[in-house]
Design a protein around this motif. Structure first.
Motif, PDB file in Angstrom:
ATOM      1  N   SER A   5      11.193  15.629 -14.714  1.00 52.70           N
ATOM      2  CA  SER A   5      10.543  14.523 -14.257  1.00 52.70           C
ATOM      3  C   SER A   5      10.987  13.340 -14.585  1.00 52.70           C
ATOM      4  O   SER A   5      10.606  12.095 -13.931  1.00 52.70           O
ATOM      5  CB  SER A   5       9.236  14.563 -15.048  1.00 52.70           C
ATOM      6  N   THR A   6      12.135  13.231 -15.194  1.00 56.95           N
ATOM      7  CA  THR A   6      12.887  11.854 -15.212  1.00 56.95           C
ATOM      8  C   THR A   6      14.027  11.580 -14.097  1.00 56.95           C
ATOM      9  O   THR A   6      14.652  12.386 -13.740  1.00 56.95           O
ATOM     10  CB  THR A   6      13.619  11.660 -16.502  1.00 56.95           C
ATOM     11  N   PRO A   7      13.812  10.489 -13.424  1.00 55.05           N
ATOM     12  CA  PRO A   7      14.889  10.298 -12.411  1.00 55.05           C
ATOM     13  C   PRO A   7      16.356  10.379 -12.937  1.00 55.05           C
ATOM     14  O   PRO A   7      16.732   9.983 -13.865  1.00 55.05           O
ATOM     15  CB  PRO A   7      14.759   8.815 -11.882  1.00 55.05           C
ATOM     16  N   ALA A   8      17.057  11.020 -11.891  1.00 55.11           N
ATOM     17  CA  ALA A   8      18.616  11.205 -12.353  1.00 55.11           C
ATOM     18  C   ALA A   8      19.099   9.938 -12.607  1.00 55.11           C
ATOM     19  O   ALA A   8      18.970   8.957 -11.886  1.00 55.11           O
ATOM     20  CB  ALA A   8      19.244  12.021 -11.226  1.00 55.11           C
ATOM     21  N   PRO A   9      20.013   9.979 -13.684  1.00 53.41           N
ATOM     22  CA  PRO A   9      20.612   8.712 -14.040  1.00 53.41           C
ATOM     23  C   PRO A   9      21.839   8.295 -13.151  1.00 53.41           C
ATOM     24  O   PRO A   9      22.253   9.113 -12.423  1.00 53.41           O
ATOM     25  CB  PRO A   9      21.163   8.954 -15.403  1.00 53.41           C
ATOM     26  N   HIS A  10      22.154   7.078 -12.973  1.00 58.54           N
ATOM     27  CA  HIS A  10      23.315   6.576 -12.251  1.00 58.54           C
ATOM     28  C   HIS A  10      24.114   5.591 -13.009  1.00 58.54           C
ATOM     29  O   HIS A  10      23.819   5.424 -14.420  1.00 58.54           O
ATOM     30  CB  HIS A  10      22.876   5.949 -10.862  1.00 58.54           C
ATOM     31  N   LEU A  11      24.858   5.133 -12.484  1.00 57.09           N
ATOM     32  CA  LEU A  11      26.015   4.235 -13.069  1.00 57.09           C
ATOM     33  C   LEU A  11      25.440   3.057 -14.037  1.00 57.09           C
ATOM     34  O   LEU A  11      26.066   2.594 -15.186  1.00 57.09           O
ATOM     35  CB  LEU A  11      27.210   3.594 -12.014  1.00 57.09           C
ATOM     36  N   PHE A  12      24.338   2.624 -13.748  1.00 52.50           N
ATOM     37  CA  PHE A  12      23.793   1.360 -14.142  1.00 52.50           C
ATOM     38  C   PHE A  12      22.454   1.818 -14.917  1.00 52.50           C
ATOM     39  O   PHE A  12      21.785   0.854 -15.225  1.00 52.50           O
ATOM     40  CB  PHE A  12      23.692   0.222 -13.138  1.00 52.50           C
ATOM     41  N   SER A  13      22.173   2.997 -15.047  1.00 51.43           N
ATOM     42  CA  SER A  13      21.114   3.319 -15.990  1.00 51.43           C
ATOM     43  C   SER A  13      21.647   3.376 -17.434  1.00 51.43           C
ATOM     44  O   SER A  13      22.725   3.582 -17.696  1.00 51.43           O
ATOM     45  CB  SER A  13      20.698   4.850 -15.888  1.00 51.43           C
ATOM     46  N   PRO A  14      20.632   2.805 -18.382  1.00 49.54           N
ATOM     47  CA  PRO A  14      21.227   2.666 -19.658  1.00 49.54           C
ATOM     48  C   PRO A  14      21.300   4.000 -20.229  1.00 49.54           C
ATOM     49  O   PRO A  14      20.551   4.851 -19.653  1.00 49.54           O
ATOM     50  CB  PRO A  14      19.887   1.833 -20.486  1.00 49.54           C
ATOM     51  N   LEU A  15      21.885   4.269 -21.264  1.00 50.00           N
ATOM     52  CA  LEU A  15      22.070   5.626 -22.162  1.00 50.00           C
ATOM     53  C   LEU A  15      21.774   5.223 -23.564  1.00 50.00           C
ATOM     54  O   LEU A  15      22.419   4.446 -24.230  1.00 50.00           O
ATOM     55  CB  LEU A  15      23.278   6.249 -21.932  1.00 50.00           C
ATOM     56  N   THR A  16      20.878   5.942 -24.070  1.00 53.52           N
ATOM     57  CA  THR A  16      20.642   5.722 -25.549  1.00 53.52           C
ATOM     58  C   THR A  16      21.276   7.048 -26.150  1.00 53.52           C
ATOM     59  O   THR A  16      20.956   7.911 -25.902  1.00 53.52           O
ATOM     60  CB  THR A  16      19.149   5.598 -25.934  1.00 53.52           C
ATOM     61  N   VAL A  17      22.178   6.777 -27.062  1.00 54.79           N
ATOM     62  CA  VAL A  17      22.555   7.846 -28.031  1.00 54.79           C
ATOM     63  C   VAL A  17      22.371   7.482 -29.599  1.00 54.79           C
ATOM     64  O   VAL A  17      22.764   6.424 -29.907  1.00 54.79           O
ATOM     65  CB  VAL A  17      24.169   7.938 -27.771  1.00 54.79           C
ATOM     66  N   ARG A  18      21.381   8.325 -30.219  1.00 52.27           N
ATOM     67  CA  ARG A  18      20.753   8.019 -31.704  1.00 52.27           C
ATOM     68  C   ARG A  18      20.056   6.623 -31.207  1.00 52.27           C
ATOM     69  O   ARG A  18      19.380   6.668 -30.319  1.00 52.27           O
ATOM     70  CB  ARG A  18      21.956   7.914 -32.571  1.00 52.27           C
ATOM     71  N   SER A  19      20.305   5.715 -32.048  1.00 53.52           N
ATOM     72  CA  SER A  19      19.527   4.320 -31.975  1.00 53.52           C
ATOM     73  C   SER A  19      20.321   3.221 -31.174  1.00 53.52           C
ATOM     74  O   SER A  19      20.132   2.358 -30.994  1.00 53.52           O
ATOM     75  CB  SER A  19      19.361   3.889 -33.274  1.00 53.52           C
ATOM     76  N   VAL A  20      21.468   3.741 -30.482  1.00 55.72           N
ATOM     77  CA  VAL A  20      22.316   2.831 -29.712  1.00 55.72           C
ATOM     78  C   VAL A  20      22.099   2.946 -28.156  1.00 55.72           C
ATOM     79  O   VAL A  20      22.040   4.071 -27.694  1.00 55.72           O
ATOM     80  CB  VAL A  20      23.710   3.057 -30.147  1.00 55.72           C
ATOM     81  N   THR A  21      21.869   1.631 -27.622  1.00 56.24           N
ATOM     82  CA  THR A  21      21.668   1.927 -26.120  1.00 56.24           C
ATOM     83  C   THR A  21      22.799   1.099 -25.141  1.00 56.24           C
ATOM     84  O   THR A  21      23.099   0.038 -25.640  1.00 56.24           O
ATOM     85  CB  THR A  21      20.058   1.383 -25.812  1.00 56.24           C
TER      86      THR A  21
END
Ligand code: FNR
Ligand code: 536
Length: 361
Positions: A5-21
């Motif tokens: 249901s979530t759109p596929a990420p691309h180069l300028f999508s944010p990425l959250t790992v633990r509490s860091v985005t």
């Protein structure tokens, strides 16, 4: 990983790992600058790393930073073995974060490849009289080529000490304000020397089986994870293959990634080579991306792809096709600190420039 249901990420999508985005999927790969004195960062590191944060990268990873003086590749390498190293690194981390990037640092021990001259002076091993020092490794086997020193095979006490040095360096990295930590287990440096059967001929609990060869890295990861906060990402860079038969291979990298994930590692940074002098490597654009892809799917862990990534579309495709979660750029970032800004333009994405550059981007 995303669901349907979530759109596929691309180069300028944010990425959250633990509490860091991360504001985008573009990272500056760790790159030695050979410009420190006694391991202490200076204005070169500040400008070099700071300008790449200003250029729009989501993640800026400080070069291999030695956990002990004898773990430096060269006398010009950064260190974190004493409190005096923290303050200039803290200044860098603060600036990088103020400019919207996540501040990462790679902590490292160079093992048998330590005690080398600066690359622009030839990069050969330095004799003690030339400012070099004795080296340590899992087994007393020299690298070869111009790295001719025979390392001393580590005792179990040496192994314990190195583990403690990694933990102490991780604590200092945290105090300095870094919010992304990478353990350097690639390129034939100390951890990597333990992993590969080519460099690890030990007959104790640190040699032989995959489990034994991985023990130092796994024990260190566990100990580091205990002092590195739960809300911050911990990553490991490996050489996914030695590029030499009978050595470390991608299947073992997948197995290791599963074990590291169980220890709380969030992302595998997938490089290759550097372990033996006679490796047969065919380098081409994105040649290491398949390793990031195989590890991502084989171990269900986030990965970073690195190596000959230079084009915006190439980088975007890697993320869109699910080959890696992050792309790290090395030399291209040296050519163009504004690569993220240029890539955004090429891909029709809007990114926010620093206020000072508002009307220029
Ligand atoms: C590197 N590389 C590197 N890798 C690493 O894990 N720690 C480090 O400190 C360094 N230092 C370093 C210095 C310099 C001058 C270069 C060119 C490279 C490897 C780097 O991070 C990257 O993995 C490779 O350069 C491949 O990516 P590119 O350059 O093809 O984008
Ligand atoms: C590139 N290098 C990696 C370094 C410093 C020297 C250059 C490092 O990891 N500290 C390299 C890439 C792949 C394999 C070996 C070396």
């Amino acid at each position: 990983m995303e669901n349907d249901s979530t759109p596929a990420p691309h180069l300028f999508s944010p990425l959250t790992v633990r509490s860091v985005t991360l504001r985008n999927r573009i990272g500056v790969s760790p790159m030695c600058q050979y410009s420190a004195a006694d391991g202490v960062a200076n204005d070169w590191h500040y400008v070099h790393l700071g300008s790449r944060a200003v250029g729009g990268a989501g993640l800026v990873i400080v070069e291999a930073t030695a956990v002990a003086p004898e773990g430096r590749i060269t006398p010009g390498c950064l260190g974190l073995w004493s409190d005096k190293h923290s303050e200039p690194l803290a200044r860098i981390a603060k600036f990088v974060k103020e400019h919207g990037a996540v501040a990462g640092i790679q902590i490292a021990h160079a093992g048998r490849k330590a005690s080398a001259d600066l690359p622009w002076r030839g990069g050969a091993h330095l004799a003690d009289a030339q400012g070099g020092w004795p080296t340590i490794a899992p087994s007393a086997i020299p690298f070869g080529d111009t790295l001719t020193k025979v390392p001393r095979a580590m005792t179990v006490a040496d192994i314990q000490r190195v583990q403690n040095e990694f933990v102490a360096a991780a604590k200092r990295a945290l105090t300095a304000g870094f919010n992304w930590l990478e353990l350097h287990a690639a390129h034939g440096y100390l951890f990597s020397e333990f992993l590969s059967p080519h460099t690890n001929h030990r007959t104790d609990q640190y040699g032989g089986s995959l489990e034994n060869r991985s023990r130092l890295l796994l024990d260190t990861t566990r100990a580091v994870r205990q002092v590195w906060p739960d809300n911050l990402p911990l990553t490991v860079r490996i050489s996914a293959t030695d590029w030499k038969a009978g050595g470390w291979e991608i299947e073992q990298s997948i197995a290791l990634a599963k074990l590291l994930k169980a220890e709380g590692v969030d992302l595998m940074d997938c490089s290759s080579g550097g372990v033996v002098a006679d490796a047969k490597i065919t380098v081409a654009p994105g040649y290491q991306v398949p390793f990031a892809e195989k590890i991502r799917h084989g171990a269900s862990i986030a990965t970073a792809a690195v190596g000959f990534i230079t084009e915006a579309k190439q980088a975007d495709d890697i993320v869109r096709h699910g080959q890696a979660d992050v792309v790290l750029l090395g030399r291209q970032m040296l050519v163009d600190p504004y690569w993220p800004a240029h890539a955004a333009k090429a891909l029709g994405q809007k990114i926010t420039p620093p206020n000072q550059y508002l009307r220029a981007w």
